[in-house]
Structures are given as structure tokens and as C-alpha cells.
Design an enzyme around this catalytic site. Structure first.
Site, PDB file in Angstrom:
ATOM      1  CD  GLN A 150      -6.158  14.153   3.697  1.00  0.00           C
ATOM      2  OE1 GLN A 150      -6.318  13.278   4.538  1.00  0.00           O
ATOM      3  NE2 GLN A 150      -6.756  14.122   2.521  1.00  0.00           N
ATOM      4  NE  ARG A 205      -3.620   4.770  -5.156  1.00  0.00           N
ATOM      5  CZ  ARG A 205      -4.186   5.502  -4.207  1.00  0.00           C
ATOM      6  NH1 ARG A 205      -4.465   4.952  -3.034  1.00  0.00           N
ATOM      7  NH2 ARG A 205      -4.499   6.758  -4.418  1.00  0.00           N
ATOM      8  CE1 TYR A 211      -7.461  12.264  -0.108  1.00  0.00           C
ATOM      9  CE2 TYR A 211      -7.733  10.844   1.812  1.00  0.00           C
ATOM     10  CZ  TYR A 211      -6.979  11.271   0.734  1.00  0.00           C
ATOM     11  OH  TYR A 211      -5.758  10.714   0.488  1.00  0.00           O
ATOM     12  CB  SER A 255      -4.853  10.599   6.521  1.00  0.00           C
ATOM     13  OG  SER A 255      -5.754  10.197   5.506  1.00  0.00           O
ATOM     14  NE  ARG A 274      -0.963   6.015  -2.324  1.00  0.00           N
ATOM     15  CZ  ARG A 274      -1.029   4.704  -2.073  1.00  0.00           C
ATOM     16  NH1 ARG A 274      -0.008   3.929  -2.386  1.00  0.00           N
ATOM     17  NH2 ARG A 274      -2.090   4.184  -1.514  1.00  0.00           N
ATOM     18  CB  THR A 327      -6.137  15.808  -0.373  1.00  0.00           C
ATOM     19  OG1 THR A 327      -5.164  15.716   0.676  1.00  0.00           O
ATOM     20  CG2 THR A 327      -5.639  14.996  -1.572  1.00  0.00           C
ATOM     21  CE1 TYR A 336      -3.442   2.830   0.847  1.00  0.00           C
ATOM     22  CE2 TYR A 336      -1.931   3.390   2.627  1.00  0.00           C
ATOM     23  CZ  TYR A 336      -3.019   3.704   1.837  1.00  0.00           C
ATOM     24  OH  TYR A 336      -3.685   4.894   2.030  1.00  0.00           O
TER      25      TYR A 336
END
Length: 387
Positions: free
Chosen positions: A128, A165, A130, A107, A279, A156, A25
Site C-alpha cells: 500500500q 483523531r 501513501y 502499509s 478515520r 490510498t 490507535y
């Protein structure tokens, strides 16, 4: 205790200790992984200019990032699933960053929650965000970060749609790991990790489970998150998020001059030049290659940080010499965390600071503020090879 002299030493221990799905990961990019590789290899094209007979005493790596004093201009980047790399990983990384004197960024997709990290630390950290389709959840997430006294919101921008991925799909990545014959066989070789994980505070996404109606297990969580990233995010929504937050805002995921100018227009306090560690859009240019172009476009008008590809203090020096005010490290601290827990994160930071300090001295500079393009030897087409 092994002798650790560089980040690669920590990576080797990390690879032995952490389950394959979580190692993969962190240590992977999207599609062909071209951008993932070039994020690091492009640093090698930049050379340092050696200077001699210069007073190198009294050196300092101290600086500021968005007005915050830092021991060196390096912040721990937001990394999802950090609590799967090591039990209570976000808490341990945040404590290491606090003790060292650099910012830690939690995160949205962390294992330990905002409240967990706030309870375990004494100084404000960055959060952070999202952006999700569930606007009520986003609003409540921001309120929780405010209540935890987070000192900056890192929004972000480069994950409106999830990049593919291959390794994550093949490994069946999940938190906690789904017990299949393949994962059980691998986990049996990682017994030290497993014993520590049994005592972890959490083993699921702490900022989501218990905060979204109907999310109670890994399957419902997976279905929710796969549908929640907001593909309609635009500059108008970013401006509204900034207003909702009311504090310092860093926009992460800027990789183009025009986007940097737009970030300036919405009043961001800083931007982070980043391609999400390679990524997301495979085939995008590396962050360090795009940095000079972005500095030429907005340098001096907004604080610029660099993320993606940093594995050494020399990488930090090169980014600063190209005009960045600060940098972010993700994989470099994750290697340390997975290898040796909180002590490993501290070791990673010590390695980077030592490399930065010695390299700065041999370039003839006493402070990171004095670094500039005069310290570098650049290929003539480094930032103009592709137009």
C-alpha cells in the site's frame, strides 16, 4: 486457551494485552467517530434471506481477487503501526495470511519494512502506497516493492490530509512509545507485550528510517511524516503512479460514484470502497451504505472490494451479495494479532470463514460466486436515504 467464537472475543483479549495508545490507535475514528461507528452498525440494517431444502453439500468459499486465487474473498488491509500491536506484527500477519491463502497488504507506515516481510514469506504480498511530497522517496519506495515482487500496488487516496483523531493526540501516539509518566504506568501493566517487543526486529517505521536523509529518531521522523502527505494528489498523478508501477493497481478510498468512474478511466484493476475505517472524514456515509450506489455506477466494468466495518463472515457475505468481488479486514485481524500473535490472525480468519460458510449455506448457496441481492432483505431506502 480461551474458546474463541467471534471477533469480539479476540478484541477483549487484545484490549487487555496491548498498550492503551496502540489499542486506541486501532479502535478509534476521527472527530465524533460517527462514521467509525456506522461502518459496523449499518451492516445490521441488512437482513439475510433464509432458504431451505437446498443442497448445501460441496460448499466452497474460494474465489479470486485481481486474478489471484484466495481461500475466501478477504484480504488483510494495510494497517499502520501493526508492528506496535505485536512484536514483528507485519511479519506475523503476513505469514498467517500466506498460510491461510488470502492476500496481505503491507502499509507504507509499517514497522517491519518491505524487505523484512519479503524475507519472511514465500509468496507475493500487496503493498500500500501513501503519496508523499518527496517524489524521489515515492519512486524508490515503488522500486523496493517491485524488487520484493509485490503482486499489487494499493494506492490510498483518502489521506491527502490527516484527519484528527482525538485519542492519538491525547495519548501522544508514537513508535516507539515516548516514555512519559502516563505511558510508563500503562506499559507496566502490559509486561508480556513489553517482553516480546524487546526482541522485535524493529520498533520504528521500517520503510522510512534509513531510507530518508536526516531521519534518525522519533522526533525527526514525526516532523517529516506530518508534512509529507501530498495534498496535491490528483487523477493525473494517480495515472503516473500506475504507469511507474506497471502492474496490478488497486485504488483504495473510493466512496463516491463519480470517483469510482474516474478510477475506471485511469485504468485501475480494482477499487476499494472505503472511508479509511472512519478515520478521515467523520460524517461520511459508511462503506456498506455506499456500495450499492457505486456498484450501480461501475459494477461489471471494474473489480470492486469493500473495506471498513467488517467484523464477521456475515458482513463479508452481505458485501459480496451487494456485488463486491472481495473485502478487506483491518481491525478484525489486528484484534487477533494483538491478542495472540500469528495464531490470533489465523483464528480471526478461521472465525470469519466459518461464519461465511455457515451463513452462505443457510441462505441456500454453495459458493460465494452465487451470492447476490436475492440473498438479502434490504431497507427500501438503504442507499437512497441521503441524496
Amino acid at each position: 486457551m480461551p474458546v474463541i467464537t467471534n471477533i469480539e472475543d479476540l478484541k477483549r483479549i487484545y484490549a487487555r494485552r496491548v498498550p492503551k495508545m496502540f489499542y486506541d490507535y486501532a479502535e478509534s475514528g476521527s472527530w465524533t467517530e460517527q462514521t467509525f461507528r456506522e461502518n459496523s452498525s449499518d451492516f445490521d440494517e441488512i437482513r439475510l434471506r433464509q432458504r431451505v431444502a437446498v443442497d448445501m453439500s460441496g460448499r466452497s468459499t474460494t474465489s479470486q481477487m485481481i486474478g489471484q486465487d484466495v481461500a475466501m474473498p478477504v484480504a488483510l488491509a494495510p494497517v499502520g503501526l501493526t508492528g506496535m500491536q505485536c512484536a514483528d506484527g507485519e511479519i506475523k500477519a503476513a505469514r498467517a495470511a500466506e498460510a491461510f491463502g488470502v492476500p496481505f497488504t503491507l502499509s507504507t507506515m509499517s514497522i517491519n519494512s518491505i524487505e523484512d516481510v519479503a524475507e519472511a514469506t514465500t509468496k507475493p504480498f500487496w503493498f500500500q502506497l501513501y503519496t508523499m511530497k518527496d517524489e524521489d522517496y515515492v519512486r524508490r519506495l515503488i522500486e523496493r516493492a517491485k524488487a520484493a515482487k509485490c503482486s499489487a500496488l494499493v494506492i490510498t487516496l483518502d489521506l491527502q490530509i490527516l484527519g484528527q483523531r482525538h485519542k492519538d493526540l491525547k495519548n501522544g501516539l508514537s513508535a516507539p512509545p515516548k516514555l512519559t509518566p502516563k505511558t510508563i504506568a500503562n506499559l507496566m501493566t502490559k509486561w508480556a507485550w513489553g517482553i516480546e517487543m524487546l526482541g522485535a526486529k524493529r520498533r520504528h517505521f521500517g520503510n522510512i528510517v534509513g531510507h530518508v536523509e536526516g531521519i534518525s529518531d522519533a522526533s525527526s521522523l514525526g516532523a517529516w511524516t506530518s508534512e509529507q502527505f501530498d495534498p496535491s494528489l490528483d487523477w493525473g498523478k494517480i495515472a503516473k503512479l500506475k504507469e511507474m508501477w506497471g502492474g496490478k493497481v488497486i485504488l483504495k478510498g473510493i466512496l463516491d460514484e463519480e470517483d469510482a468512474k474516474m478510477a475506471l478511466q485511469v485504468g485501475a484493476d480494482a477499487i476499494t470502497v472505503s472511508n479509511h475505517g472512519g478515520r478521515q472524514l467523520d460524517g461520511a456515509l459508511s462503506s456498506i451504505r455506499m456500495l450499492p450506489r457505486i456498484m450501480d455506477a461501475v459494477g461489471g466494468e471494474i473489480e470492486v472490494h469493500l473495506d471498513s466495518g467488517i467484523r464477521s463472515g456475515q458482513d463479508v457475505l452481505k458485501a459480496l451479495a451487494l456485488g463486491a468481488t472481495g473485502t478487506m479486514i483491518g481491525r478484525a485481524f489486528v484484534y487477533g494479532l494483538g491478542a495472540m500473535g500469528q495464531k490470533g490472525v489465523t483464528t480471526a480468519l478461521e472465525v470469519i470463514r466459518k461464519e461465511l460458510d455457515i451463513s452462505m449455506a443457510l441462505c441456500g448457496e454453495q459458493s460465494v460466486q452465487a451470492l447476490g441481492r436475492h440473498n438479502l432483505l434490504m431497507p427500501v431506502d438503504f442507499s437512497t436515504r441521503w441524496t
